[in-house]
Design a protein around this motif. Structure first.
Motif, PDB file in Angstrom:
ATOM      1  N   MET A 108       0.834  -1.197   0.000  1.00 15.51           N
ATOM      2  CA  MET A 108       0.000   0.000   0.000  1.00 15.51           C
ATOM      3  C   MET A 108       0.877   1.258   0.000  1.00 15.51           C
ATOM      4  O   MET A 108       1.988   1.232   0.507  1.00 15.51           O
ATOM      5  CB  MET A 108      -0.850  -0.009   1.273  1.00 15.51           C
ATOM      6  CG  MET A 108      -2.269   0.426   1.025  1.00 15.51           C
ATOM      7  SD  MET A 108      -3.289   0.201   2.481  1.00 15.51           S
ATOM      8  CE  MET A 108      -4.716  -0.581   1.738  1.00 15.51           C
ATOM      9  N   ILE A 109       0.348   2.338  -0.571  1.00 19.13           N
ATOM     10  CA  ILE A 109       1.124   3.580  -0.637  1.00 19.13           C
ATOM     11  C   ILE A 109       0.644   4.551   0.442  1.00 19.13           C
ATOM     12  O   ILE A 109      -0.552   4.847   0.538  1.00 19.13           O
ATOM     13  CB  ILE A 109       0.980   4.230  -2.034  1.00 19.13           C
ATOM     14  CG1 ILE A 109       1.393   3.221  -3.122  1.00 19.13           C
ATOM     15  CG2 ILE A 109       1.818   5.497  -2.136  1.00 19.13           C
ATOM     16  CD1 ILE A 109       1.113   3.714  -4.529  1.00 19.13           C
ATOM     17  N   PHE A 110       1.588   5.019   1.233  1.00 19.01           N
ATOM     18  CA  PHE A 110       1.263   5.916   2.343  1.00 19.01           C
ATOM     19  C   PHE A 110       1.849   7.309   2.120  1.00 19.01           C
ATOM     20  O   PHE A 110       2.929   7.453   1.531  1.00 19.01           O
ATOM     21  CB  PHE A 110       1.880   5.399   3.654  1.00 19.01           C
ATOM     22  CG  PHE A 110       1.151   4.238   4.275  1.00 19.01           C
ATOM     23  CD1 PHE A 110       0.282   4.431   5.341  1.00 19.01           C
ATOM     24  CD2 PHE A 110       1.347   2.942   3.804  1.00 19.01           C
ATOM     25  CE1 PHE A 110      -0.380   3.354   5.926  1.00 19.01           C
ATOM     26  CE2 PHE A 110       0.685   1.862   4.379  1.00 19.01           C
ATOM     27  CZ  PHE A 110      -0.176   2.069   5.442  1.00 19.01           C
ATOM     28  N   THR A 111       1.134   8.322   2.629  1.00 19.75           N
ATOM     29  CA  THR A 111       1.718   9.649   2.805  1.00 19.75           C
ATOM     30  C   THR A 111       1.485  10.052   4.256  1.00 19.75           C
ATOM     31  O   THR A 111       0.399   9.807   4.806  1.00 19.75           O
ATOM     32  CB  THR A 111       1.077  10.674   1.844  1.00 19.75           C
ATOM     33  OG1 THR A 111       1.631  10.486   0.541  1.00 19.75           O
ATOM     34  CG2 THR A 111       1.352  12.105   2.279  1.00 19.75           C
ATOM     35  N   LEU A 112       2.496  10.626   4.882  1.00 20.32           N
ATOM     36  CA  LEU A 112       2.358  11.078   6.267  1.00 20.32           C
ATOM     37  C   LEU A 112       2.420  12.604   6.320  1.00 20.32           C
ATOM     38  O   LEU A 112       3.203  13.223   5.595  1.00 20.32           O
ATOM     39  CB  LEU A 112       3.473  10.501   7.148  1.00 20.32           C
ATOM     40  CG  LEU A 112       3.746   8.994   7.078  1.00 20.32           C
ATOM     41  CD1 LEU A 112       4.780   8.596   8.136  1.00 20.32           C
ATOM     42  CD2 LEU A 112       2.469   8.190   7.254  1.00 20.32           C
ATOM     43  N   ILE A 113       1.584  13.180   7.164  1.00 19.88           N
ATOM     44  CA  ILE A 113       1.626  14.624   7.409  1.00 19.88           C
ATOM     45  C   ILE A 113       2.047  14.816   8.866  1.00 19.88           C
ATOM     46  O   ILE A 113       1.416  14.254   9.767  1.00 19.88           O
ATOM     47  CB  ILE A 113       0.247  15.281   7.201  1.00 19.88           C
ATOM     48  CG1 ILE A 113      -0.316  14.951   5.817  1.00 19.88           C
ATOM     49  CG2 ILE A 113       0.321  16.793   7.411  1.00 19.88           C
ATOM     50  CD1 ILE A 113      -1.773  15.375   5.641  1.00 19.88           C
ATOM     51  N   LEU A 155       6.302   4.470   0.969  1.00 16.48           N
ATOM     52  CA  LEU A 155       6.083   5.777   1.580  1.00 16.48           C
ATOM     53  C   LEU A 155       6.297   6.830   0.488  1.00 16.48           C
ATOM     54  O   LEU A 155       7.421   7.111   0.100  1.00 16.48           O
ATOM     55  CB  LEU A 155       7.046   5.962   2.760  1.00 16.48           C
ATOM     56  CG  LEU A 155       6.898   7.203   3.636  1.00 16.48           C
ATOM     57  CD1 LEU A 155       5.437   7.480   3.999  1.00 16.48           C
ATOM     58  CD2 LEU A 155       7.718   7.045   4.908  1.00 16.48           C
ATOM     59  N   HIS A 156       5.191   7.347  -0.009  1.00 20.02           N
ATOM     60  CA  HIS A 156       5.260   8.263  -1.152  1.00 20.02           C
ATOM     61  C   HIS A 156       5.909   9.585  -0.755  1.00 20.02           C
ATOM     62  O   HIS A 156       6.745  10.128  -1.481  1.00 20.02           O
ATOM     63  CB  HIS A 156       3.852   8.514  -1.708  1.00 20.02           C
ATOM     64  CG  HIS A 156       3.819   9.428  -2.889  1.00 20.02           C
ATOM     65  ND1 HIS A 156       4.184   9.026  -4.141  1.00 20.02           N
ATOM     66  CD2 HIS A 156       3.485  10.738  -3.004  1.00 20.02           C
ATOM     67  CE1 HIS A 156       4.075  10.039  -4.984  1.00 20.02           C
ATOM     68  NE2 HIS A 156       3.651  11.092  -4.321  1.00 20.02           N
ATOM     69  N   ASP A 184      10.968  10.982  -0.131  1.00 22.39           N
ATOM     70  CA  ASP A 184      10.696  12.369  -0.460  1.00 22.39           C
ATOM     71  C   ASP A 184      10.198  13.048   0.821  1.00 22.39           C
ATOM     72  O   ASP A 184       9.066  12.800   1.262  1.00 22.39           O
ATOM     73  CB  ASP A 184       9.619  12.379  -1.557  1.00 22.39           C
ATOM     74  CG  ASP A 184       9.501  13.712  -2.235  1.00 22.39           C
ATOM     75  OD1 ASP A 184      10.451  14.500  -2.159  1.00 22.39           O
ATOM     76  OD2 ASP A 184       8.449  13.949  -2.853  1.00 22.39           O
ATOM     77  N   ILE A 185      11.037  13.833   1.467  1.00 25.84           N
ATOM     78  CA  ILE A 185      10.603  14.505   2.688  1.00 25.84           C
ATOM     79  C   ILE A 185      10.539  16.009   2.425  1.00 25.84           C
ATOM     80  O   ILE A 185      11.537  16.659   2.164  1.00 25.84           O
ATOM     81  CB  ILE A 185      11.464  14.133   3.922  1.00 25.84           C
ATOM     82  CG1 ILE A 185      12.957  14.316   3.676  1.00 25.84           C
ATOM     83  CG2 ILE A 185      11.209  12.691   4.329  1.00 25.84           C
ATOM     84  CD1 ILE A 185      13.796  14.009   4.922  1.00 25.84           C
ATOM     85  N   VAL A 186       9.302  16.534   2.486  1.00 22.90           N
ATOM     86  CA  VAL A 186       9.025  17.886   2.019  1.00 22.90           C
ATOM     87  C   VAL A 186       8.551  18.756   3.176  1.00 22.90           C
ATOM     88  O   VAL A 186       7.667  18.375   3.943  1.00 22.90           O
ATOM     89  CB  VAL A 186       7.951  17.856   0.904  1.00 22.90           C
ATOM     90  CG1 VAL A 186       7.541  19.260   0.522  1.00 22.90           C
ATOM     91  CG2 VAL A 186       8.476  17.102  -0.317  1.00 22.90           C
ATOM     92  N   VAL A 187       9.126  19.927   3.275  1.00 21.05           N
ATOM     93  CA  VAL A 187       8.737  20.897   4.291  1.00 21.05           C
ATOM     94  C   VAL A 187       7.928  22.004   3.606  1.00 21.05           C
ATOM     95  O   VAL A 187       8.365  22.548   2.590  1.00 21.05           O
ATOM     96  CB  VAL A 187       9.999  21.490   4.958  1.00 21.05           C
ATOM     97  CG1 VAL A 187       9.642  22.639   5.881  1.00 21.05           C
ATOM     98  CG2 VAL A 187      10.756  20.408   5.722  1.00 21.05           C
ATOM     99  N   CYS A 188       6.752  22.305   4.145  1.00 16.67           N
ATOM    100  CA  CYS A 188       5.883  23.316   3.527  1.00 16.67           C
ATOM    101  C   CYS A 188       6.581  24.677   3.531  1.00 16.67           C
ATOM    102  O   CYS A 188       6.934  25.207   4.581  1.00 16.67           O
ATOM    103  CB  CYS A 188       4.566  23.431   4.276  1.00 16.67           C
ATOM    104  SG  CYS A 188       3.545  24.790   3.658  1.00 16.67           S
TER     105      CYS A 188
END
Lengths: 111, 94, 121, 130
Positions: free
Chosen positions: D1-6, D34-35, D74-78
Motif C-alpha cells: 500500500m502507498i502511504f503519505t504522512l503529514i 512511503l510516497h 521524499d521529505i518535504v517541508v511546507c
C-alpha cells in the motif's frame, strides 16, 4: 534589491519582481513593470488589473488562476473570465504576472 | 466502510475525545496513542463504553507506566500500520 | 490533475489564538487550485472562526473573514457545522460571516465515510 | 500500500513526530511504499539542521535524514509554513536576505500542492499532529 525607475523615482521590487510598497503603485508604475515583461498595457489590461486590485482589497490575498478567472468573469463577463483570454493579455502565468503589474504581493497558492 | 481514528490527547482534553466520538461509526476503530492512552485507565474507560473496537499503542502504554490496562488490546507499531491498511481512511484527533 | 479524491478538512480550533484556522484554509485553497473537491467541517470551537466583523489588525494578524469570504471564489461552498457546535456557543447561522450548511450530529459518521482523505488541523 | 504522512508538530516539544518516525519505519519494514512525508505547521522544525540534542538523546531531524537516505524518501517541508517559522534553504535565505540557511539537506522546501499531489497518489494519508 532590484529597483524600477518611474519618472525619476526609484521603487523597490522584491527578488521576484513584485513591488514592495503597495501604496507606491500608479498606472505609470504598472506600465514600467509591464515594460520589463515586454507587455504594453491596453484598456483590456487595465480592466483586469482593476479586478485584481479589487480582489486583493476584499479578500486580502492575490488570487490563483481559478479565482482570478471567476472574479474577471463576474466583473467583465464570462468571455473575459476564460483563462485563454487572460493568457493572451498576461502570457505565461497570468495570475503571477498580472499580480506583479498590479502592484500586489506574489500569489501564495499558485501552481 | 470503517475508519480508523487515532487520538493523542489525554483526559484533560475531553472535547477532543468528544468530537472524535461524535464522528465515529459503529464499526470504526479507536486507537489511543501518546497521551490518549490515559483514556484506557480504569477510571476513564467508561466514557468509551459505546466504542466497539478500542486499541492502545503499546509503546505509549509502557512508556507511561500503565501496566494495569487489562481491558484494552495493545498494538505495536506494526499493528498500527496493519490497522491503517484494514480501514479505508484514518482520521487523527489531536 | 485527473484523479479526483474527496477531501474533508476538519478544523477544531478557534481563530487567531493559534495558526490552525489560517493553515486549514490554505490547504483548502490549494485543493481548489488542484481542482479537487473539498468539504470543510468546523467542529467545536472552530465555529468561532465564522463570527463576523473580526478586527484582527488589533492583534497584528490578517483577517480570516476575508479569507473565508474568498472560499466561494475558489468554488469551495461546502462548509459544514454541526448544530450542536453552534448551540454550544450560543450562536445562530445569521451571525456567521459566510453561508454554511448545518448538519445533524448523527450525520457525522456518514460524512466521514463519504470522503477519501480526511485531514484534521 | 502507498502511504503519505503529514507531520504537524515540532520535535522535542511534542511526541507526535517521534510517533510518525516509528510509524514510517514500521510501514517500510512491512514492504509498503512511503510516497512522501509532508511537514506542515510547527512540523517544519523537523527539517532544521540546527537542532542540537545532547548525545544521549535522539535527534529527530538527523533520524529523518537517515531514514530518507536509506529508503530514498521524499521529505518535504511546507515552504509557506517554514519561512514564517525561520526554516530556510539557501534559495529562500537569499530571497529574504537572511544571514544563514538551516534546512537539512535531505529535506526539500515546497508548496502545499505537494501535500495534495501526495494525497492523490496514496492509498492512505495519516496525520500526526500536536
Amino acid at each position: 534589491m532590484p529597483y524600477i525607475e518611474v519618472q525619476g523615482v526609484l521603487h523597490e521590487l522584491d527578488s521576484d519582481g513584485y513591488l514592495v510598497d503597495a501604496a507606491a503603485w500608479t498606472l505609470d508604475v504598472a506600465q514600467a513593470i509591464a515594460t520589463q515583461e515586454s507587455i504594453t498595457l491596453t484598456p483590456e489590461h487595465y480592466e483586469v488589473l482593476d479586478v485584481l486590485r479589487q480582489f486583493y482589497q476584499v479578500y486580502e490575498h492575490s488570487p490563483a488562476m481559478r479565482p482570478l478567472c471567476k472574479a474577471v468573469s463576474l466583473a467583465l463577463g464570462p468571455d473575459k473570465g476564460k483563462s485563454i483570454y487572460l493568457m493572451q493579455l498576461f502570457p505565461g502565468s497570468p495570475a503571477k504576472r498580472a499580480a506583479r503589474i498590479a502592484g500586489l504581493p506574489r500569489p501564495d497558492n499558485c501552481l | 466502510m470503517p475508519t480508523l481514528h487515532t487520538l493523542n490527547r489525554g483526559p484533560s482534553h475531553a472535547s477532543c475525545l468528544e468530537e472524535c466520538l461524535s464522528t465515529m461509526a459503529n464499526d470504526d476503530t479507536l486507537l489511543l496513542i501518546e497521551d490518549g492512552v490515559y483514556w484506557a485507565l480504569p477510571s476513564h474507560i467508561s466514557v468509551l463504553n459505546d466504542v466497539s473496537h478500542i486499541r492502545a499503542l503499546k509503546a505509549d502504554v509502557l512508556a507511561r507506566g500503565l501496566h494495569q490496562l487489562s481491558g484494552t488490546e495493545l498494538v505495536d507499531d506494526d499493528g498500527f500500520v496493519g490497522l491503517c491498511t484494514q480501514h479505508d481512511r484514518v482520521v487523527s484527533w489531536f | 490533475m485527473s484523479i479526483n479524491k474527496r477531501f474533508l478538512l476538519i478544523s477544531r480550533s478557534a481563530p487567531y489564538g493559534t495558526s490552525a484556522a489560517r493553515e486549514m484554509l490554505d490547504i483548502a485553497l490549494t485543493c481548489s487550485v488542484f481542482e479537487q473537491p473539498v468539504t470543510l467541517l468546523l467542529l467545536g470551537d472552530a465555529v468561532l472562526q465564522l463570527i463576523r466583523d473580526h478586527r484582527p489588525d488589533e492583534v497584528s494578524q490578517k483577517n480570516l473573514n476575508a479569507l473565508q469570504a474568498s472560499l466561494a471564489m475558489y468554488d469551495i461552498d461546502r462548509i459544514l457545522i454541526p448544530e450542536t457546535a453552534l448551540q454550544k456557543h450560543g450562536l445562530s447561522t445569521d451571525q456567521l460571516s459566510i453561508p454554511i450548511e448545518l448538519i445533524n450530529a448523527e450525520q457525522l459518521p456518514a460524512l466521514i465515510a463519504e470522503h477519501d482523505i480526511v485531514i484534521t488541523i | 500500500m502507498i502511504f503519505t504522512l503529514i507531520v504537524q508538530a515540532s520535535p522535542y516539544q511534542h511526541q507526535a513526530p517521534e510517533t510518525a518516525l516509528r510509524f514510517a519505519k514500521a510501514l517500510l519494514r512491512q514492504g509498503h511504499t512511503l510516497h512522501r512525508i509532508f511537514f506542515y505547521r510547527d512540523g517544519v522544525h523537523n527539517g532544521s539542521a540546527l537542532v542540537s540534542s545532547p548525545r544521549d538523546e535522539q535527534n529527530l531531524p538527523e533520524q529523518w535524514q537517515a531514514l530518507a537516505e536509506e529508503h530514498d524518501l521524499d521529505i518535504v517541508v511546507c515552504i509557506a509554513a517554514a519561512i514564517r517559522r525561520g526554516v530556510l534553504d539557501a534559495t529562500e535565505a537569499k530571497r529574504y536576505e537572511r544571514r544563514g540557511d538551516n534546512l537539512h539537506s535531505a529535506f526539500e522546501l515546497s508548496g502545499l500542492g505537494q501535500l495534495v499531489e501526495a494525497s492523490l497518489a496514496s492509498d492512505r494519508v495519516i496525520t500526526f499532529g500536536g
